[in-house]
Each structure stands twice: as C-alpha cells, then as structure tokens.
Design a protein around this motif. Sequence first.
Motif, PDB file in Angstrom:
ATOM      1  N   THR A 162     -12.669  31.488 -14.621  1.00 63.06           N
ATOM      2  CA  THR A 162     -11.552  30.982 -15.421  1.00 63.06           C
ATOM      3  C   THR A 162     -11.950  29.697 -16.137  1.00 63.06           C
ATOM      4  OG1 THR A 162      -9.940  31.962 -13.892  1.00 63.06           O
ATOM      5  CG2 THR A 162      -9.154  30.213 -15.334  1.00 63.06           C
ATOM      6  N   ALA A 163     -12.659  28.825 -15.423  1.00 65.90           N
ATOM      7  CA  ALA A 163     -13.130  27.594 -16.051  1.00 65.90           C
ATOM      8  C   ALA A 163     -14.107  27.899 -17.185  1.00 65.90           C
ATOM      9  CB  ALA A 163     -13.800  26.702 -15.005  1.00 65.90           C
ATOM     10  N   THR A 164     -14.971  28.899 -16.968  1.00 70.08           N
ATOM     11  CA  THR A 164     -15.920  29.289 -18.016  1.00 70.08           C
ATOM     12  C   THR A 164     -15.190  29.824 -19.234  1.00 70.08           C
ATOM     13  OG1 THR A 164     -17.576  29.854 -16.331  1.00 70.08           O
ATOM     14  CG2 THR A 164     -17.920  30.734 -18.540  1.00 70.08           C
ATOM     15  N   ASP A 165     -14.195  30.657 -18.993  1.00 67.07           N
ATOM     16  CA  ASP A 165     -13.419  31.225 -20.100  1.00 67.07           C
ATOM     17  C   ASP A 165     -12.690  30.129 -20.870  1.00 67.07           C
ATOM     18  OD1 ASP A 165     -12.302  33.621 -21.496  1.00 67.07           O
ATOM     19  OD2 ASP A 165     -10.415  32.787 -20.744  1.00 67.07           O
ATOM     20  N   THR A 166     -12.156  29.150 -20.149  1.00 75.27           N
ATOM     21  CA  THR A 166     -11.463  28.041 -20.811  1.00 75.27           C
ATOM     22  C   THR A 166     -12.425  27.247 -21.685  1.00 75.27           C
ATOM     23  OG1 THR A 166      -9.876  27.856 -18.991  1.00 75.27           O
ATOM     24  CG2 THR A 166     -10.137  25.929 -20.414  1.00 75.27           C
ATOM     25  N   ALA A 167     -13.635  27.006 -21.168  1.00 79.32           N
ATOM     26  CA  ALA A 167     -14.634  26.262 -21.935  1.00 79.32           C
ATOM     27  C   ALA A 167     -15.043  27.046 -23.190  1.00 79.32           C
ATOM     28  CB  ALA A 167     -15.858  25.976 -21.068  1.00 79.32           C
TER      29      ALA A 167
ATOM     30  N   ASP B 206     -17.628  23.295 -12.957  1.00 76.68           N
ATOM     31  CA  ASP B 206     -16.576  23.941 -12.175  1.00 76.68           C
ATOM     32  C   ASP B 206     -15.972  22.923 -11.209  1.00 76.68           C
ATOM     33  OD1 ASP B 206     -18.347  23.634 -10.069  1.00 76.68           O
ATOM     34  OD2 ASP B 206     -18.878  25.754  -9.932  1.00 76.68           O
ATOM     35  N   SER B 207     -15.060  23.390 -10.340  1.00 71.18           N
ATOM     36  CA  SER B 207     -14.375  22.481  -9.422  1.00 71.18           C
ATOM     37  C   SER B 207     -15.318  21.874  -8.389  1.00 71.18           C
ATOM     38  CB  SER B 207     -13.244  23.227  -8.705  1.00 71.18           C
ATOM     39  OG  SER B 207     -13.740  24.371  -8.024  1.00 71.18           O
ATOM     40  N   ASP B 208     -16.510  22.453  -8.223  1.00 66.51           N
ATOM     41  CA  ASP B 208     -17.497  21.911  -7.295  1.00 66.51           C
ATOM     42  C   ASP B 208     -18.499  20.989  -7.981  1.00 66.51           C
ATOM     43  OD1 ASP B 208     -16.445  23.286  -5.090  1.00 66.51           O
ATOM     44  OD2 ASP B 208     -17.520  25.105  -5.655  1.00 66.51           O
ATOM     45  N   GLY B 209     -18.306  20.765  -9.263  1.00 62.49           N
ATOM     46  CA  GLY B 209     -19.201  19.871  -9.988  1.00 62.49           C
ATOM     47  C   GLY B 209     -20.446  20.540 -10.534  1.00 62.49           C
TER      48      GLY B 209
ATOM     49  N   LEU C  13     -21.350  24.975 -15.630  1.00 65.17           N
ATOM     50  CA  LEU C  13     -20.999  26.381 -15.838  1.00 65.17           C
ATOM     51  C   LEU C  13     -22.078  27.150 -16.584  1.00 65.17           C
ATOM     52  CD1 LEU C  13     -17.260  25.922 -16.880  1.00 65.17           C
ATOM     53  CD2 LEU C  13     -18.125  26.710 -14.664  1.00 65.17           C
ATOM     54  N   PHE C  14     -22.819  26.462 -17.447  1.00 63.35           N
ATOM     55  CA  PHE C  14     -23.777  27.151 -18.314  1.00 63.35           C
ATOM     56  C   PHE C  14     -25.221  26.884 -17.913  1.00 63.35           C
ATOM     57  CE2 PHE C  14     -19.969  26.270 -20.963  1.00 63.35           C
ATOM     58  CZ  PHE C  14     -19.526  27.582 -21.073  1.00 63.35           C
ATOM     59  N   GLY C  15     -25.439  26.407 -16.696  1.00 59.06           N
ATOM     60  CA  GLY C  15     -26.799  26.103 -16.248  1.00 59.06           C
ATOM     61  C   GLY C  15     -27.483  27.239 -15.524  1.00 59.06           C
ATOM     62  N   GLY C  16     -26.831  28.388 -15.418  1.00 61.02           N
ATOM     63  CA  GLY C  16     -27.432  29.483 -14.660  1.00 61.02           C
ATOM     64  C   GLY C  16     -27.507  29.138 -13.189  1.00 61.02           C
ATOM     65  N   ALA C  17     -28.668  29.350 -12.603  1.00 57.45           N
ATOM     66  CA  ALA C  17     -28.845  29.050 -11.182  1.00 57.45           C
ATOM     67  C   ALA C  17     -29.076  27.559 -10.930  1.00 57.45           C
ATOM     68  CB  ALA C  17     -30.029  29.850 -10.631  1.00 57.45           C
ATOM     69  N   LEU C  18     -29.267  26.780 -11.986  1.00 62.00           N
ATOM     70  CA  LEU C  18     -29.551  25.346 -11.848  1.00 62.00           C
ATOM     71  C   LEU C  18     -28.353  24.532 -12.322  1.00 62.00           C
ATOM     72  CD1 LEU C  18     -33.238  25.360 -13.164  1.00 62.00           C
ATOM     73  CD2 LEU C  18     -32.431  25.527 -10.792  1.00 62.00           C
ATOM     74  N   GLY C  19     -27.239  24.723 -11.628  1.00 63.41           N
ATOM     75  CA  GLY C  19     -26.012  24.065 -12.043  1.00 63.41           C
ATOM     76  C   GLY C  19     -25.910  22.607 -11.671  1.00 63.41           C
TER      77      GLY C  19
ATOM     78  N   ALA D 237     -21.572  38.357 -11.590  1.00 64.28           N
ATOM     79  CA  ALA D 237     -21.892  36.976 -11.928  1.00 64.28           C
ATOM     80  C   ALA D 237     -20.613  36.172 -12.110  1.00 64.28           C
ATOM     81  CB  ALA D 237     -22.726  36.934 -13.205  1.00 64.28           C
ATOM     82  N   SER D 238     -20.639  34.910 -11.668  1.00 62.70           N
ATOM     83  CA  SER D 238     -19.433  34.078 -11.702  1.00 62.70           C
ATOM     84  C   SER D 238     -19.404  33.106 -12.880  1.00 62.70           C
ATOM     85  CB  SER D 238     -19.316  33.290 -10.392  1.00 62.70           C
ATOM     86  OG  SER D 238     -20.424  32.418 -10.241  1.00 62.70           O
ATOM     87  N   ALA D 239     -20.336  33.242 -13.808  1.00 65.75           N
ATOM     88  CA  ALA D 239     -20.343  32.388 -14.995  1.00 65.75           C
ATOM     89  C   ALA D 239     -21.250  33.031 -16.037  1.00 65.75           C
ATOM     90  CB  ALA D 239     -20.811  30.972 -14.650  1.00 65.75           C
ATOM     91  N   SER D 240     -21.454  32.329 -17.151  1.00 62.46           N
ATOM     92  CA  SER D 240     -22.334  32.817 -18.216  1.00 62.46           C
ATOM     93  C   SER D 240     -23.446  31.811 -18.438  1.00 62.46           C
ATOM     94  CB  SER D 240     -21.546  33.001 -19.517  1.00 62.46           C
ATOM     95  OG  SER D 240     -20.511  33.959 -19.348  1.00 62.46           O
TER      96      SER D 240
END
Length: 308
Positions: A75-80, A130-133, A136-142, A176-179
């Motif tokens: 949802t956060a990704t979609d909003t962004a 995201d809510s965990d800091g 969203l767009f960093g892939g596996a290196l968030g 996947a939980s983001a893009s």
Amino acid sequence: MTQVNTRAAHLAAVARMGDLSLQLDGLQGQIARGRRIETPADDPVAFARAALLHREQAAAAATQRGIDAATRRLTATDTAIESLDGVVQRGRELALRANNATLSAADRETIATELRELEAQAHGLADSRDSDGQRLFGGALGDRPAYIVDADGVAHWQGGGRAPALALALGSSQLASASEGPAVFGVTDAIAGTRDLFASFTALRAALAEPDPEARGAAIATGIGDFDTHVSRLADARGVLGARLARLDSETTRLDKAKLATETDLSKLESLDMPAAIARLQRLLTVLEAAQASFTRITNLSLWDQLR
C-alpha cells in the motif's frame, strides 16, 4: 473371616470415595475453566487433536502477520507510485507545452525551473520508506538509499536483488511486497535508447536550453516520448501492485475461513457442555454422599464387632 471381609469392604469403600473425590475435583476444575480437556489425561485422543489444531492456528496467525506487513508495504508502494505518477504527468504536460516554437527563452526557463522541482520530488519519492524504515524501491537492500546522485548529477540505483517476498501457502510462488527501482523509474540504456525518469528530466531541461530551434524541437519531441513511456510504466507498476493486494485479500479471506473452521473444531474438542457437566457433578455428589453413608455404616458395624 468376618474381620477380613469387613476390612476388605472398608478398603473398597475408601478407594471408591477417593475415586469419586478425584472425579469431582476434575469436573469442578473443568467447570471453573469452562474447558473439557486441559492435560492428556483428560482425553488423550482429543488432547492430541487439539494440540495439532493449536499449531495450525499459530502457523495461520504467523502467515496473517506476514500478510499484514506485506499489505502495508504494498500500500505504501502504491501510494508513492501514485504520487510519482502525478509528478510524471505534470512533466509530460510541461514537455507538451514546451513543444511550441513561439515560446520565449524566459518561458522556457520558467518551464525548466518547474521541471527541476519535479525532479527533486521524484528523488524524494525514490527514497520512500515503509513503516519499518526500509526503502520501498531498494529491492533486497532496503537499508540504504535506493538512488544516489554522482558528481555529474546522474542518478544511479544502488539497490540490489528482489524486494522482500512472502510465501502465502505451501508450494505456491512467492509474492513480492514492493517494486524494485528500475521497474518504476526506468533504466538508462544508450544502446536501447531509453532513459530513467531522472535522466528524462535532465534531458528535457537541456532541450529547453538548446539555442537551435530545430534541434530543440527534436529533443523536446524525444522528451515527450520519454514521458509517455514513464506514464505507461507507472500504470503497469500500479496494476501489478493492485493484483498483489487483491491476492493478499483473497488469502486473508481464506485464512479467516480456515480460522473459523479450526475454532469450531477446537470448541467441539475443548469446550465443556456446561448443563451436562453440572448434571454429572450433581450425580457424582449424590453417589459420593451414598458412599460416605455406606462407609459410615461399615465403620459402625466394625466397631460393634470389636465391642462384642
């Protein structure tokens, strides 16, 4: 012989009353808790089945927590991306406005200034978390910024791998939980003739500063094509996110149904039929009272025999 028989009757009565007392204690405990089984001794088969159902409940709860976390992240990704789409749409409008030979240099500079602001907004959205800091767009290196800008002002994606994924069910593919950044912002590739969003803003500003009208017109036309591509990419990205969120909704519905079925089965196994339990308690009390009365008579007879 009489003393032996009396002693045997005495021991049997004591044993009987002890057993009835244990049954009463157990039943009173069940009534107090409202549960039929608490330990394997209460009902070994039912206890084992209930333990299995409790493990299934725990696993389903863990899955639901994962779904909730993935839903928040998607949802956060979609909003962004929705906000980014507004930026890109405005960039496209400015590109179309700039494609006008009658514009003065001052007009073009005004457009370039707004494009610079839009690019800054795009950079800010690229660093969305995201809510965990986690980015969203960093892939596996968030844990690091998704994009960095080098000394030449060129943006580079420094993420890596795929976005965190959630396995919804045994044997199913992961969701996947983001893009990843490149899927949203595009990729600059000189051979393929593509630009990422940041490079598109830079190129369009450069086109506006081009003094040659013919070269400027051609560059602006290329910029319009770039922004058309970005608009389409973002629409696709939001479509993918929408499908993932719908999948999570469906999985939540499935888990809710399974949870209800499990709770129903557990209730049948563990819950106490209170009216029946109270009726049984009354019967046991009656039997215990009768046993106590019988024991008293046996004790009195034994005492009388000794006195004789």
